[in-house]
Design an enzyme around this catalytic site. Structure first.
Site, PDB file in Angstrom:
ATOM      1  N   ASN A 404       1.941   2.157  -9.718  1.00  0.00           N
ATOM      2  CA  ASN A 404       1.020   1.838  -8.893  1.00  0.00           C
ATOM      3  C   ASN A 404      -0.317   2.714 -10.023  1.00  0.00           C
ATOM      4  O   ASN A 404      -0.603   2.752 -10.320  1.00  0.00           O
ATOM      5  CB  ASN A 404       0.672   1.858  -8.039  1.00  0.00           C
ATOM      6  CG  ASN A 404      -0.648   0.785  -7.653  1.00  0.00           C
ATOM      7  OD1 ASN A 404      -1.683   1.053  -9.190  1.00  0.00           O
ATOM      8  ND2 ASN A 404      -0.277   0.393  -6.605  1.00  0.00           N
ATOM      9  N   ASP A 405      -0.154   4.634  -8.848  1.00  0.00           N
ATOM     10  CA  ASP A 405      -1.222   5.376  -9.535  1.00  0.00           C
ATOM     11  C   ASP A 405      -0.922   6.140 -11.145  1.00  0.00           C
ATOM     12  O   ASP A 405      -1.818   5.910 -12.016  1.00  0.00           O
ATOM     13  CB  ASP A 405      -1.525   5.950  -8.838  1.00  0.00           C
ATOM     14  CG  ASP A 405      -1.832   6.183  -7.402  1.00  0.00           C
ATOM     15  OD1 ASP A 405      -2.696   4.477  -7.353  1.00  0.00           O
ATOM     16  OD2 ASP A 405      -1.808   5.847  -5.891  1.00  0.00           O
ATOM     17  N   VAL A 406       0.389   6.069 -11.431  1.00  0.00           N
ATOM     18  CA  VAL A 406       0.522   6.656 -12.532  1.00  0.00           C
ATOM     19  C   VAL A 406       0.485   5.792 -13.620  1.00  0.00           C
ATOM     20  O   VAL A 406       0.947   6.450 -14.603  1.00  0.00           O
ATOM     21  CB  VAL A 406       2.818   7.307 -12.021  1.00  0.00           C
ATOM     22  CG1 VAL A 406       2.260   7.992 -11.105  1.00  0.00           C
ATOM     23  CG2 VAL A 406       3.396   5.584 -11.838  1.00  0.00           C
ATOM     24  N   TYR A 443      -0.845   5.158  -3.332  1.00  0.00           N
ATOM     25  CA  TYR A 443      -1.405   6.370  -2.595  1.00  0.00           C
ATOM     26  C   TYR A 443      -2.903   7.045  -2.832  1.00  0.00           C
ATOM     27  O   TYR A 443      -4.149   6.919  -2.018  1.00  0.00           O
ATOM     28  CB  TYR A 443      -0.865   7.382  -2.905  1.00  0.00           C
ATOM     29  CG  TYR A 443       0.678   7.776  -2.180  1.00  0.00           C
ATOM     30  CD1 TYR A 443       0.765   7.434  -0.416  1.00  0.00           C
ATOM     31  CD2 TYR A 443       1.913   7.508  -2.511  1.00  0.00           C
ATOM     32  CE1 TYR A 443       2.178   7.321  -0.232  1.00  0.00           C
ATOM     33  CE2 TYR A 443       3.202   7.617  -1.772  1.00  0.00           C
ATOM     34  CZ  TYR A 443       2.982   7.966  -0.513  1.00  0.00           C
ATOM     35  OH  TYR A 443       4.057   7.499   0.316  1.00  0.00           O
ATOM     36  N   ALA A 444      -3.228   6.519  -3.735  1.00  0.00           N
ATOM     37  CA  ALA A 444      -5.027   6.803  -4.163  1.00  0.00           C
ATOM     38  C   ALA A 444      -5.861   6.582  -3.727  1.00  0.00           C
ATOM     39  O   ALA A 444      -7.026   6.499  -4.005  1.00  0.00           O
ATOM     40  CB  ALA A 444      -5.026   6.973  -6.088  1.00  0.00           C
TER      41      ALA A 444
END
Length: 475
Positions: A404-406, A443-444
């Site tokens: 997701n975030d990456v 997570y972000a």
């Protein structure tokens, strides 16, 4: 056994540890690195046991009995935990091991202060030299902070406990940094009093403050920064061991602790760079803390283009090139073996298949590399972010599994909380297929614009089930 032979054996063990660290730097040599590490530790344990008979022959049998009891209990528990632990739980295991190293350093320091003659630091009745007292002070407070901080990190990573301090979201309160500063100064002041007087009272008070400080410096750190915290605590545990090694005049412990401490610090720096975060900002905490329900609710209401596993399999089997981006969702589902089977079938269809790994994908450094190695994915198909980012614009299809975030293009927005964070630029590909259980944020705590792009197809479901369906659908 002479002391010269002891020094030589400790040197050999230290060289084995250096070779272990070198071997573990690449998946292809990781097994060899593990073997070096085990051999080095076996030599160190054997040499230490032999020292009982050299230095204290009158109590050698009893002392060796305690050592063997520790080896049986600790080794047995370690073997059982290592055998049972799942790859998704590896970060918790690492945090737990760090806590034990820190606690061991604390116990050794307490024993040294209580009975310095038993460790050969001084003769009975003599005071501990100033330098050794300072080393004990440093090793003790670093070990205590490592222990309590690692316990909190373990709880945050586990996500099983309802206790507030173990929640993944940061725990913040007014004046938090000033409290930490006051505790830190108090700890240092008490430690210096101990160094000057060798008095037990300031030593124990300093130890208590260090335990509390370890908790307080970790609780404000959010889930997004946990991989960096684990690496940081790894570094702390090494420096604690090195500090105690100086007190005991044990060269092998100094070298091993320094290797762990320096490698953990370097890894923390690399990870902070990969997240576009400064080390200080990680310690101050709060990244990803503001994941609001409004964001997640908004994400659920926005339209996305979704498809089935059969649709995704059709698109990939008729492509010339596919890049696979594994994430934590892949680890949770344990889909790596099914993924390797899918990649093999695509390759048989003449499709060029590569894997793209972000430095902080998963929940600890190297998480995705280990998963793929477990499934026997060829190393020459696995590429780091810097190596493969330039290929996304010419790639037909990118398959994102649980990441997701990456892969969030929001990192390119100067106003975004993750602005500047290096990402895998999958949004440049001609077609993107994303597998997730739901539209929940990472997570972000940020919505991911990649999911709403016209050329993105969402395939919802458990990664293992979805990939297995894709395997069956590829002709």
């Amino acid at each position: 056994m002479s002391m010269d032979l002891v020094v030589l054996l400790y040197l050999v063990a230290s060289i084995c540890f250096i070779q272990a660290l070198k071997g573990l730097s690449h998946p292809a040599t990781s097994r060899q690195g593990n073997l070096f590490g085990m051999v080095g530790m076996a030599i160190a344990v054997f040499t230490t046991c032999a020292l009982f008979f050299m230095l204290k022959p009158e109590i050698a049998a009893m002392g060796l009995g305690w050592v063997l009891a520790g080896l049986v209990v600790g080794g047995g528990l370690g073997a059982v935990m290592a055998k049972r632990v799942e790859m998704t739980k590896m970060p918790e295991l690492v945090a737990f091991m760090h806590s034990m190293i820190g606690l061991a350093a604390v116990f050794i320091a307490i024993a040294c202060v209580a009975e310095p003659a038993a460790f050969g630091i001084v003769k009975p009745g003599e005071p501990i030299p100033f330098g050794n007292r300072f080393e004990l002070f440093v090793g003790t407070f670093v070990g205590a902070i490592t222990f309590s901080g690692s316990v909190i990190a373990f709880g945050k990573l586990s996500g099983k406990y309802k206790f507030r301090l173990f929640q993944g979201t940061p725990v913040l309160f007014p004046g938090q940094h000033m409290v930490n500063l006051a505790l830190g100064l108090g700890m240092v002041a008490l430690g210096l009093v101990f160094v000057s007087t060798q008095d037990w009272t300031p030593f124990l008070l300093m130890l208590g403050l260090a335990f509390v400080l370890g908790v307080l410096i970790i609780i404000p750190i959010g889930g997004a920064d946990m991989p960096v915290v684990v690496s940081m605590l790894n570094s702390y545990s090494g420096w604690a061991a090195a500090g105690i090694g100086f007190s005991l005049n044990n060269s092998m412990l100094i070298i091993a602790g320094s290797l762990v401490g320096s490698s953990g610090a370097i890894l923390s720096y690399i990870m902070c760079k990969a997240m576009n975060r400064s080390f200080i900002s990680v310690i101050l905490g709060g990244f990803g803390a503001e994941a609001s329900a409004a964001q997640e609710g908004g994400a659920a209401q926005r339209p996305v283009r979704s498809g089935s596993a059969d649709d995704a399999a059709f698109v990939m089997s008729h492509a010339e090139s596919v890049i696979i981006v594994p994430g934590y969702g892949l680890a949770v589902a344990r889909a790596q073996h099914a993924l390797q089977e899918l990649a093999h079938k695509l390759t048989e269809h003449g499709v060029s298949v590569k894997y793209a790994i972000h430095p902080v994908a998963g929940r600890m450094p190297g998480h995705m590399n280990v998963l793929l190695a477990e499934a026997e994915v060829p190393y020459d198909q696995v590429f780091e972010m810097e190596e493969i980012n330039g290929e996304f614009s010419t790639t037909d299809v990118v398959l994102v599994l649980g990441a997701n975030d990456v892969v969030n293009p929001a990192a390119k927005d100067p106003k975004s909380p993750i602005a500047g964070m290096p990402i895998l630029e999958v949004y440049k590909a001609r077609q993107v297929i994303v597998n997730k259980r739901s539209m929940a944020s990472g997570y972000a705590g940020l919505d991911n614009e990649l999911f709403y792009m016209d050329r993105t197809m969402m395939v919802f479901g458990d990664a293992k089930s979805v990939v297995e369906e894709m395997v069956r659908a590829v002709d």
